[in-house]
Design an enzyme around this catalytic site. Structure first.
Site, PDB file in Angstrom:
ATOM      1  N   GLU A  96       0.849  -1.204   0.000  1.00 33.17           N
ATOM      2  CA  GLU A  96       0.000   0.000   0.000  1.00 33.17           C
ATOM      3  C   GLU A  96       0.873   1.237   0.000  1.00 33.17           C
ATOM      4  O   GLU A  96       1.997   1.198   0.494  1.00 33.17           O
ATOM      5  CB  GLU A  96      -0.870   0.032   1.271  1.00 33.17           C
ATOM      6  CG  GLU A  96      -1.944  -1.013   1.292  1.00 33.17           C
ATOM      7  CD  GLU A  96      -2.636  -1.100   2.656  1.00 33.17           C
ATOM      8  OE1 GLU A  96      -2.251  -0.362   3.581  1.00 33.17           O
ATOM      9  OE2 GLU A  96      -3.545  -1.924   2.784  1.00 33.17           O
TER      10      GLU A  96
ATOM     11  N   LYS B  51       2.439   4.407   1.437  1.00 28.70           N
ATOM     12  CA  LYS B  51       2.667   4.858   2.803  1.00 28.70           C
ATOM     13  C   LYS B  51       2.529   6.385   2.793  1.00 28.70           C
ATOM     14  O   LYS B  51       3.421   7.098   2.361  1.00 28.70           O
ATOM     15  CB  LYS B  51       4.049   4.443   3.295  1.00 28.70           C
ATOM     16  CG  LYS B  51       4.275   4.809   4.731  1.00 28.70           C
ATOM     17  CD  LYS B  51       5.610   4.326   5.228  1.00 28.70           C
ATOM     18  CE  LYS B  51       5.779   4.634   6.698  1.00 28.70           C
ATOM     19  NZ  LYS B  51       5.387   5.992   7.058  1.00 28.70           N
TER      20      LYS B  51
ATOM     21  N   ARG C 191      -2.056   8.394  17.062  1.00 26.44           N
ATOM     22  CA  ARG C 191      -1.109   7.276  17.163  1.00 26.44           C
ATOM     23  C   ARG C 191      -0.779   6.968  18.623  1.00 26.44           C
ATOM     24  O   ARG C 191      -0.535   5.856  19.000  1.00 26.44           O
ATOM     25  CB  ARG C 191       0.129   7.690  16.367  1.00 26.44           C
ATOM     26  CG  ARG C 191       1.439   7.098  16.704  1.00 26.44           C
ATOM     27  CD  ARG C 191       1.643   5.828  15.927  1.00 26.44           C
ATOM     28  NE  ARG C 191       3.014   5.373  15.961  1.00 26.44           N
ATOM     29  CZ  ARG C 191       3.608   4.848  17.018  1.00 26.44           C
ATOM     30  NH1 ARG C 191       2.967   4.755  18.158  1.00 26.44           N
ATOM     31  NH2 ARG C 191       4.856   4.453  16.951  1.00 26.44           N
TER      32      ARG C 191
ATOM     33  N   GLU D  92      -4.794   7.098   7.350  1.00 27.80           N
ATOM     34  CA  GLU D  92      -3.873   8.225   7.455  1.00 27.80           C
ATOM     35  C   GLU D  92      -4.605   9.478   6.980  1.00 27.80           C
ATOM     36  O   GLU D  92      -5.261   9.459   5.935  1.00 27.80           O
ATOM     37  CB  GLU D  92      -2.647   7.930   6.578  1.00 27.80           C
ATOM     38  CG  GLU D  92      -1.463   8.814   6.846  1.00 27.80           C
ATOM     39  CD  GLU D  92      -0.593   8.360   8.030  1.00 27.80           C
ATOM     40  OE1 GLU D  92      -0.973   7.437   8.779  1.00 27.80           O
ATOM     41  OE2 GLU D  92       0.471   8.976   8.210  1.00 27.80           O
TER      42      GLU D  92
ATOM     43  N   ARG E 121       5.034  -4.305  17.272  1.00 20.82           N
ATOM     44  CA  ARG E 121       5.763  -4.081  16.038  1.00 20.82           C
ATOM     45  C   ARG E 121       6.209  -5.452  15.560  1.00 20.82           C
ATOM     46  O   ARG E 121       7.021  -6.093  16.199  1.00 20.82           O
ATOM     47  CB  ARG E 121       6.981  -3.200  16.309  1.00 20.82           C
ATOM     48  CG  ARG E 121       7.651  -2.671  15.061  1.00 20.82           C
ATOM     49  CD  ARG E 121       8.860  -1.824  15.405  1.00 20.82           C
ATOM     50  NE  ARG E 121       8.539  -0.610  16.131  1.00 20.82           N
ATOM     51  CZ  ARG E 121       7.983   0.474  15.584  1.00 20.82           C
ATOM     52  NH1 ARG E 121       7.693   0.491  14.299  1.00 20.82           N
ATOM     53  NH2 ARG E 121       7.724   1.530  16.307  1.00 20.82           N
TER      54      ARG E 121
ATOM     55  N   LYS F 228       7.688  -1.736   6.504  1.00 19.68           N
ATOM     56  CA  LYS F 228       7.731  -0.455   5.782  1.00 19.68           C
ATOM     57  C   LYS F 228       8.997  -0.365   4.936  1.00 19.68           C
ATOM     58  O   LYS F 228      10.063  -0.842   5.336  1.00 19.68           O
ATOM     59  CB  LYS F 228       7.588   0.727   6.740  1.00 19.68           C
ATOM     60  CG  LYS F 228       8.510   0.755   7.906  1.00 19.68           C
ATOM     61  CD  LYS F 228       8.060   1.817   8.919  1.00 19.68           C
ATOM     62  CE  LYS F 228       8.945   1.804  10.137  1.00 19.68           C
ATOM     63  NZ  LYS F 228       8.404   2.546  11.254  1.00 19.68           N
TER      64      LYS F 228
HETATM   65  P1  ATP Z   1       5.961   3.845  13.801  1.00 20.83           P
HETATM   66  O1  ATP Z   1       4.556   4.354  13.706  1.00 20.83           O
HETATM   67  O2  ATP Z   1       6.181   2.600  13.002  1.00 20.83           O
HETATM   68  O3  ATP Z   1       6.531   3.814  15.154  1.00 20.83           O
HETATM   69  P2  ATP Z   1       6.628   6.311  12.656  1.00 20.83           P
HETATM   70  O4  ATP Z   1       5.571   7.002  13.402  1.00 20.83           O
HETATM   71  O5  ATP Z   1       7.947   6.954  12.511  1.00 20.83           O
HETATM   72  O6  ATP Z   1       6.899   4.847  13.127  1.00 20.83           O
HETATM   73  P3  ATP Z   1       6.654   5.401  10.093  1.00 20.83           P
HETATM   74  O7  ATP Z   1       7.923   4.695  10.359  1.00 20.83           O
HETATM   75  O8  ATP Z   1       6.780   6.495   9.118  1.00 20.83           O
HETATM   76  O9  ATP Z   1       5.993   6.034  11.294  1.00 20.83           O
HETATM   77  O10 ATP Z   1       5.561   4.287   9.639  1.00 20.83           O
HETATM   78  C1  ATP Z   1       4.409   3.848  10.264  1.00 20.83           C
HETATM   79  C2  ATP Z   1       3.238   4.795  10.053  1.00 20.83           C
HETATM   80  O11 ATP Z   1       2.919   4.920   8.675  1.00 20.83           O
HETATM   81  C3  ATP Z   1       1.922   4.315  10.629  1.00 20.83           C
HETATM   82  O12 ATP Z   1       1.838   4.512  11.996  1.00 20.83           O
HETATM   83  C4  ATP Z   1       0.909   5.143   9.851  1.00 20.83           C
HETATM   84  O13 ATP Z   1       0.718   6.366  10.505  1.00 20.83           O
HETATM   85  C5  ATP Z   1       1.604   5.449   8.547  1.00 20.83           C
HETATM   86  N1  ATP Z   1       0.968   4.874   7.347  1.00 20.83           N
HETATM   87  C6  ATP Z   1       0.824   5.525   6.176  1.00 20.83           C
HETATM   88  N2  ATP Z   1       0.235   4.765   5.261  1.00 20.83           N
HETATM   89  C7  ATP Z   1      -0.034   3.566   5.848  1.00 20.83           C
HETATM   90  C8  ATP Z   1      -0.631   2.367   5.403  1.00 20.83           C
HETATM   91  N3  ATP Z   1      -1.070   2.214   4.161  1.00 20.83           N
HETATM   92  N4  ATP Z   1      -0.733   1.352   6.294  1.00 20.83           N
HETATM   93  C9  ATP Z   1      -0.285   1.485   7.565  1.00 20.83           C
HETATM   94  N5  ATP Z   1       0.295   2.605   8.036  1.00 20.83           N
HETATM   95  C10 ATP Z   1       0.430   3.643   7.184  1.00 20.83           C
END
Ligand code: ATP
Length: 638
Positions: free
Chosen positions: A303, A305, A325, A355, A472, A478
């Site tokens: 998907e 991101k 979050r 998101e 996690r 990702k």
């Molecule tokens: P994390 O939430 O993993 O601790 P982070 O806040 O730095 O790390 P990222 O590493 O950028 O975030 O990646 C996870 C986040 O990506 C998710 O918490 C969500 O907010 C976002 N996200 C965006 N698109 C999607 C998607 N298609 N599916 C799941 N999450 C998504």
């Protein structure tokens, strides 16, 4: 309360009448405590002094294990009917964060309450506050010097103080937190003064810190879960069951009460509930498409991101609540998102995740995450809605019309989502593709980047691809754009200490000591000292931001070989970018895990400008993630 002078005393005595005076003298002689029957009606239960003593011990300890042991001791001596209140108070709050009811009375206001009780002027109190820099210490100091202040004290009877109970403190603070509108300031001051009148200096210290939102003992939810398991089930073995309940219903006070009154059986019955946020599922990261596919069994759902704010939306009829979050109630930041959920989710009851992305109103293009910060301002949401409209991209469905979907595989959850969402240009399912080869994955990644996304999320579609609450895991991986450059990714690190600045930076901090989180040990391990990337504006506001977390010694949950000038309770998370991850004998992150006598360090770290206020310290990048980043960086460079 002002001190009574002799004239006033005489006046009060004359007003008392002869029989009252005789009775008073009799009581003084017999050393019988004199009670004001109205004021002293006991609201029964646990004494607040037990909590104050406990806070004092916690503040002094430098060991994480001692922290748990003190908590166990406290929980064991707490009557079940107040265990929830004890937990909330210990966390410096009255309710779980998602309720959005905050204590945070301004220090200035609390000084007026101290003035009433001590007889000093606000100016005099301010003078003490300037010296201590801590409203709690200020109250403690002033109240321990308090002179005779009432007619009863005048008779030398000090027992008139009605000991504070946890229930009374909690209920009074609750009234303070909820007082609103005209006259609420005076009401708050009087309520606080009523507690201070009966507080010992030590109790006053913690009351003041609590009411101003500054009781920061730094006890993590996970430490409380450990202590609950030990206190109520005898060992940590049952911690997993309690943690599952906590993931479904992240309210430690509630969990503790169910455990204390209904045992483990009660805890097992805790279910997903509309209006109570669920701990979000998190993703692992990899930088190699081949590895990603192997991990996911040769195929996955990929998907886009999106670079926005994660939202967990709860809908019941017309009522919609949004959680962030970190599970804060952010409904009022996004009235437009609520409207979209209300109008386009065709289910009476649902919990969906997605998101929320800022959109350029002129071009319709997606804007970076930072543009959503305008929504955090309390009074300008209407304005921000016009200037920075949003779109919602949904990617998961946890609950529909009474059915918990979290244990169903991802493809099934997506089917539910498709069925209940009526897509429009402002609310859509996340762009996705069924991927079976590395080339398909790479192509989809490039497409996502070209459309302004951060990268892609690769999700397992196997039968075991449940929604892993609060974890996690490898069911979501990702794959981000910046893996191709510099270090493999930015990291989110916790500020645990600081070094005074010199020259141009005198008066602020020159560098910050940053740490990654180690969930196994529940400690923060240092990984770099960061001094670059800060704008003049950042530098100016750092002391203001950090000094509220200042403590006199290294926090018990911080592991550091470096001596900082100033230590902080781990609280503030910053996004950091670096050139590469290297081995270093100075840092404690992954110490000995890759090479004996060395830990991991970030070379040339710089602040990206992104304050991660949306993350708790426990949600920072973990030591394990840094090890993986180090390894994958080595693979790509050889
Ligand atoms: P994390 O939430 O993993 O601790 P982070 O806040 O730095 O790390 P990222 O590493 O950028 O975030 O990646 C996870 C986040 O990506 C998710 O918490 C969500 O907010 C976002 N996200 C965006 N698109 C999607 C998607 N298609 N599916 C799941 N999450 C998504």
């Amino acid at each position: 309360m002002r001190y009574c002078d002799n004239t006033e005393v005489k006046f009060v005595i004359s007003a008392l009448g002869v029989s009252d005076i005789l009775f008073l003298i009799f009581q003084v002689k017999q050393k019988i405590p004199i009670y004001n029957s109205k004021r002293n009606k006991q609201i029964g239960g646990m004494k607040y002094s037990i909590l104050a003593d406990f806070y004092e011990k916690i503040e002094k300890t430098t060991k994480r294990t001692a922290m748990t042991a003190y908590l166990v001791e406290l929980f064991k001596s707490t009557p079940p009917e107040v265990i929830d209140k004890v937990i909330y108070l210990t966390q410096g709050k009255l309710y779980p964060d998602f309720m959005g009811i905050e204590l945070g009375v301004a220090e200035k206001l609390t000084m007026r309450a101290i003035a009433i009780v001590s007889g000093l002027s606000v100016k005099e109190i301010e003078r003490v506050f300037k010296k201590t820099g801590d409203i709690g210490l200020t109250a403690e100091q002033i109240l321990s010097q308090k002179k005779t202040s009432s007619i009863l004290d005048y008779f030398g009877v000090s027992e008139t103080r009605r000991e504070l109970t946890v229930t009374r403190v909690y209920l009074t603070l609750d009234k303070i937190a909820k007082a609103k509108g005209e006259g609420s300031q005076d009401a708050k001051i009087n309520l606080l003064a009523s507690l201070l009148r009966d507080a010992s200096p030590k109790e006053a210290k913690y009351l003041l810190r609590t009411v101003t939102g500054r009781l920061r003992l730094g006890i993590a939810d996970m430490t409380i879960l450990d202590a609950l398991a030990i206190s109520f089930t005898g060992s940590k073995v049952n911690r997993e069951i309690i943690e599952r309940a906590y993931n479904v219903h992240p309210d430690l006070g509630y969990i503790a009460k169910v455990l204390a009154t209904g045992g483990l059986q009660g805890v097992k019955k805790i279910k997903i509930t509309i209006g109570i946020p669920v701990q979000p599922m998190l993703a692992e990261r990899l930088s190699n498409p081949q590895e990603i596919l192997e991990k996911l069994g040769g195929e996955c759902i990929a998907e886009y991101k999106y670079d926005g704010e994660r939202i967990q939306a709860h809908k019941k009829g017309d009522k919609v609540v949004l959680f962030s979050r970190r599970l804060e109630n952010i409904t009022h930041h996004y009235p437009d998102a609520c409207e979209l959920i209300r109008a386009y989710i065709k289910a009476e009851e649902a919990i969906v995740e997605g998101e929320c992305v800022a959109i350029d109103p002129n071009s319709g293009e997606m804007l970076p995450f930072q543009e959503l910060m305008h929504r955090r301002r309390k009074y300008d949401v209407e304005e921000a809605m016009k200037k920075y409209p949003i779109a919602l991209f949904l990617f998961d469905c946890l609950y529909v019309n009474g059915e918990d979907l979290t244990l169903k595989p991802y493809p099934v959850r997506k089917e539910y989502l498709k069925k209940i969402v009526e897509e429009s240009d402002k609310i859509r399912l996340a762009e996705s593709r069924h991927i079976k080869s590395v080339s398909e994955l790479e192509e989809f990644f490039e497409q996502a980047i070209s459309e302004g996304c951060e990268g892609i999320m690769c999700k397992s579609l196997r039968d075991d691809s449940i929604y892993q609450m609060g974890a996690r895991g490898w069911l979501w991986i990702k794959f981000k754009r910046d893996y191709r450059y510099e270090m493999t990714d930015t990291v989110d690190l916790v500020v645990v200490g600081a070094f005074y600045g010199r020259g141009k930076r005198a008066g602020t901090y020159g560098a910050l000591l940053m740490a990654a989180y180690d969930p196994e040990a529940d400690v923060f391990r240092t990984v770099c000292k960061v001094g670059s990337g800060f704008t003049d504006e950042d530098l100016e506001k750092l002391p203001e931001l950090l000094d509220q977390y200042k403590i006199p010694h290294r926090h018990p949950r911080v592991d550091s070989k470096i001596e900082a000038d100033v230590w902080f309770t781990p609280a503030v998370v910053l996004e950091i970018m670096g050139a590469e991850i290297t081995l270093s004998p100075l840092h404690t992150c992954a110490y000995g895990a890759i090479k004996s006598g060395a830990g991991l360090a970030i070379r040339f770290p710089r602040f990206t400008g992104r304050y991660r206020f949306d993350k708790k310290p426990e949600q920072a990048t973990t030591v394990k993630e840094l090890i993986e980043m180090y390894r994958s960086q080595r693979k790509t460079s050889t």
